[in-house]
Scaffold this motif. Structure first.
Motif, PDB file in Angstrom:
ATOM      1  N   SER A   7      -8.398 -18.624  29.306  1.00 60.53           N
ATOM      2  CA  SER A   7      -9.112 -19.247  30.423  1.00 60.53           C
ATOM      3  C   SER A   7     -10.501 -18.624  30.538  1.00 60.53           C
ATOM      4  O   SER A   7     -10.850 -17.724  29.782  1.00 60.53           O
ATOM      5  CB  SER A   7      -8.339 -19.035  31.727  1.00 60.53           C
ATOM      6  OG  SER A   7      -8.424 -17.691  32.140  1.00 60.53           O
ATOM      7  N   ASP A   8     -11.267 -19.088  31.515  1.00 61.41           N
ATOM      8  CA  ASP A   8     -12.606 -18.556  31.747  1.00 61.41           C
ATOM      9  C   ASP A   8     -12.629 -17.419  32.752  1.00 61.41           C
ATOM     10  O   ASP A   8     -13.686 -16.881  33.053  1.00 61.41           O
ATOM     11  CB  ASP A   8     -13.547 -19.673  32.231  1.00 61.41           C
ATOM     12  CG  ASP A   8     -13.814 -20.698  31.138  1.00 61.41           C
ATOM     13  OD1 ASP A   8     -13.762 -20.320  29.955  1.00 61.41           O
ATOM     14  OD2 ASP A   8     -14.044 -21.872  31.475  1.00 61.41           O
ATOM     15  N   ALA A   9     -11.486 -17.040  33.308  1.00 60.76           N
ATOM     16  CA  ALA A   9     -11.414 -15.989  34.319  1.00 60.76           C
ATOM     17  C   ALA A   9     -10.450 -14.906  33.867  1.00 60.76           C
ATOM     18  O   ALA A   9      -9.606 -15.121  32.998  1.00 60.76           O
ATOM     19  CB  ALA A   9     -10.960 -16.577  35.657  1.00 60.76           C
ATOM     20  N   ASP A  10     -10.575 -13.726  34.461  1.00 63.13           N
ATOM     21  CA  ASP A  10      -9.669 -12.619  34.154  1.00 63.13           C
ATOM     22  C   ASP A  10      -8.366 -12.792  34.918  1.00 63.13           C
ATOM     23  O   ASP A  10      -8.366 -13.167  36.093  1.00 63.13           O
ATOM     24  CB  ASP A  10     -10.296 -11.274  34.549  1.00 63.13           C
ATOM     25  CG  ASP A  10     -11.559 -10.956  33.755  1.00 63.13           C
ATOM     26  OD1 ASP A  10     -11.775 -11.563  32.692  1.00 63.13           O
ATOM     27  OD2 ASP A  10     -12.316 -10.078  34.206  1.00 63.13           O
ATOM     28  N   ILE A  11      -7.239 -12.497  34.261  1.00 59.94           N
ATOM     29  CA  ILE A  11      -5.945 -12.526  34.926  1.00 59.94           C
ATOM     30  C   ILE A  11      -5.713 -11.137  35.526  1.00 59.94           C
ATOM     31  O   ILE A  11      -5.785 -10.131  34.824  1.00 59.94           O
ATOM     32  CB  ILE A  11      -4.809 -12.894  33.953  1.00 59.94           C
ATOM     33  CG1 ILE A  11      -5.008 -14.336  33.445  1.00 59.94           C
ATOM     34  CG2 ILE A  11      -3.447 -12.747  34.623  1.00 59.94           C
ATOM     35  CD1 ILE A  11      -3.993 -14.770  32.395  1.00 59.94           C
ATOM     36  N   VAL A  12      -5.447 -11.097  36.825  1.00 56.87           N
ATOM     37  CA  VAL A  12      -5.251  -9.817  37.511  1.00 56.87           C
ATOM     38  C   VAL A  12      -3.782  -9.522  37.783  1.00 56.87           C
ATOM     39  O   VAL A  12      -3.423  -8.374  38.029  1.00 56.87           O
ATOM     40  CB  VAL A  12      -6.069  -9.739  38.823  1.00 56.87           C
ATOM     41  CG1 VAL A  12      -7.558  -9.780  38.533  1.00 56.87           C
ATOM     42  CG2 VAL A  12      -5.694 -10.852  39.783  1.00 56.87           C
ATOM     43  N   GLU A  13      -2.940 -10.542  37.737  1.00 55.81           N
ATOM     44  CA  GLU A  13      -1.508 -10.344  37.930  1.00 55.81           C
ATOM     45  C   GLU A  13      -0.722 -11.277  37.024  1.00 55.81           C
ATOM     46  O   GLU A  13      -1.096 -12.427  36.825  1.00 55.81           O
ATOM     47  CB  GLU A  13      -1.085 -10.643  39.375  1.00 55.81           C
ATOM     48  CG  GLU A  13      -1.589  -9.665  40.394  1.00 55.81           C
ATOM     49  CD  GLU A  13      -1.071  -9.993  41.782  1.00 55.81           C
ATOM     50  OE1 GLU A  13       0.123 -10.353  41.926  1.00 55.81           O
ATOM     51  OE2 GLU A  13      -1.874  -9.908  42.722  1.00 55.81           O
ATOM     52  N   PHE A  14       0.377 -10.760  36.493  1.00 54.65           N
ATOM     53  CA  PHE A  14       1.341 -11.574  35.764  1.00 54.65           C
ATOM     54  C   PHE A  14       2.714 -11.104  36.205  1.00 54.65           C
ATOM     55  O   PHE A  14       3.050  -9.922  36.083  1.00 54.65           O
ATOM     56  CB  PHE A  14       1.193 -11.430  34.248  1.00 54.65           C
ATOM     57  CG  PHE A  14       2.253 -12.176  33.491  1.00 54.65           C
ATOM     58  CD1 PHE A  14       2.216 -13.556  33.404  1.00 54.65           C
ATOM     59  CD2 PHE A  14       3.306 -11.502  32.881  1.00 54.65           C
ATOM     60  CE1 PHE A  14       3.208 -14.256  32.730  1.00 54.65           C
ATOM     61  CE2 PHE A  14       4.296 -12.193  32.194  1.00 54.65           C
ATOM     62  CZ  PHE A  14       4.246 -13.566  32.114  1.00 54.65           C
ATOM     63  N   ASN A  21       3.927  -6.693  39.273  1.00 52.93           N
ATOM     64  CA  ASN A  21       2.899  -7.102  38.325  1.00 52.93           C
ATOM     65  C   ASN A  21       3.151  -6.409  36.985  1.00 52.93           C
ATOM     66  O   ASN A  21       3.280  -5.183  36.928  1.00 52.93           O
ATOM     67  CB  ASN A  21       1.521  -6.718  38.890  1.00 52.93           C
ATOM     68  CG  ASN A  21       0.379  -7.178  38.025  1.00 52.93           C
ATOM     69  OD1 ASN A  21       0.554  -7.925  37.065  1.00 52.93           O
ATOM     70  ND2 ASN A  21      -0.802  -6.736  38.373  1.00 52.93           N
ATOM     71  N   LEU A  22       3.219  -7.172  35.896  1.00 51.47           N
ATOM     72  CA  LEU A  22       3.474  -6.601  34.571  1.00 51.47           C
ATOM     73  C   LEU A  22       2.200  -6.155  33.855  1.00 51.47           C
ATOM     74  O   LEU A  22       2.275  -5.560  32.789  1.00 51.47           O
ATOM     75  CB  LEU A  22       4.252  -7.595  33.712  1.00 51.47           C
ATOM     76  CG  LEU A  22       5.670  -7.883  34.217  1.00 51.47           C
ATOM     77  CD1 LEU A  22       6.326  -8.968  33.367  1.00 51.47           C
ATOM     78  CD2 LEU A  22       6.517  -6.625  34.239  1.00 51.47           C
ATOM     79  N   ILE A  23       1.047  -6.447  34.427  1.00 52.69           N
ATOM     80  CA  ILE A  23      -0.207  -5.900  33.897  1.00 52.69           C
ATOM     81  C   ILE A  23      -0.382  -4.550  34.579  1.00 52.69           C
ATOM     82  O   ILE A  23      -0.365  -4.476  35.808  1.00 52.69           O
ATOM     83  CB  ILE A  23      -1.403  -6.824  34.189  1.00 52.69           C
ATOM     84  CG1 ILE A  23      -1.207  -8.171  33.480  1.00 52.69           C
ATOM     85  CG2 ILE A  23      -2.710  -6.170  33.755  1.00 52.69           C
ATOM     86  CD1 ILE A  23      -2.270  -9.194  33.788  1.00 52.69           C
ATOM     87  N   PRO A  24      -0.520  -3.477  33.811  1.00 47.04           N
ATOM     88  CA  PRO A  24      -0.581  -2.145  34.413  1.00 47.04           C
ATOM     89  C   PRO A  24      -1.650  -2.032  35.504  1.00 47.04           C
ATOM     90  O   PRO A  24      -2.720  -2.644  35.405  1.00 47.04           O
ATOM     91  CB  PRO A  24      -0.920  -1.235  33.230  1.00 47.04           C
ATOM     92  CG  PRO A  24      -0.391  -1.971  32.040  1.00 47.04           C
ATOM     93  CD  PRO A  24      -0.609  -3.431  32.356  1.00 47.04           C
TER      94      PRO A  24
END
Length: 104
Positions: free
Chosen positions: A27-34, A47-50
């Motif tokens: 995408s064009d934006a940063d993912i901050v949470e998954f 959130n699985l992103i540290p």
């Protein structure tokens, strides 16, 4: 930065019950949470992103679903830094192995 995170989560380090999954940010934006959730639950897991990191546009990261369960189907949720959100229900992570997120 993301390559360093992937190095922290080597493919062979997960327990048999843990599920390794590649998320790709196209995408064009940063993912901050998954986050993932058992489809029978109404609660998103952590959130699985540290903490302190984001998944920048054009990058990928390996995440580990370490819930000790022997299931493959999960609900998925991604949140972008611009406030956009995407949810998919009943995704079979074992069959997919990876998921590419596009613009919210």
């Amino acid at each position: 930065m993301i390559a360093a995170l992937a190095a922290v989560l080597p493919a062979g380090s997960a327990l048999a019950e843990d599920l390794e999954f590649l998320i790709i940010n196209d995408s064009d934006a940063d993912i901050v949470e998954f986050q993932v959730s058992d489809p029978e639950s109404n609660v998103w897991n952590s959130n699985l992103i540290p903490e302190g990191y984001v998944l920048p546009s054009g990058n990928e990261i390996v995440v580990i679903v370490a819930d000790g369960r022997d299931i493959c189907e999960y609900d998925l949720r991604a949140v972008w830094d611009d406030g956009g959100e995407y949810v998919e229900y009943d995704a079979n992570l074992c069959d997919l192995g990876e998921y590419t997120f596009v613009d919210p």
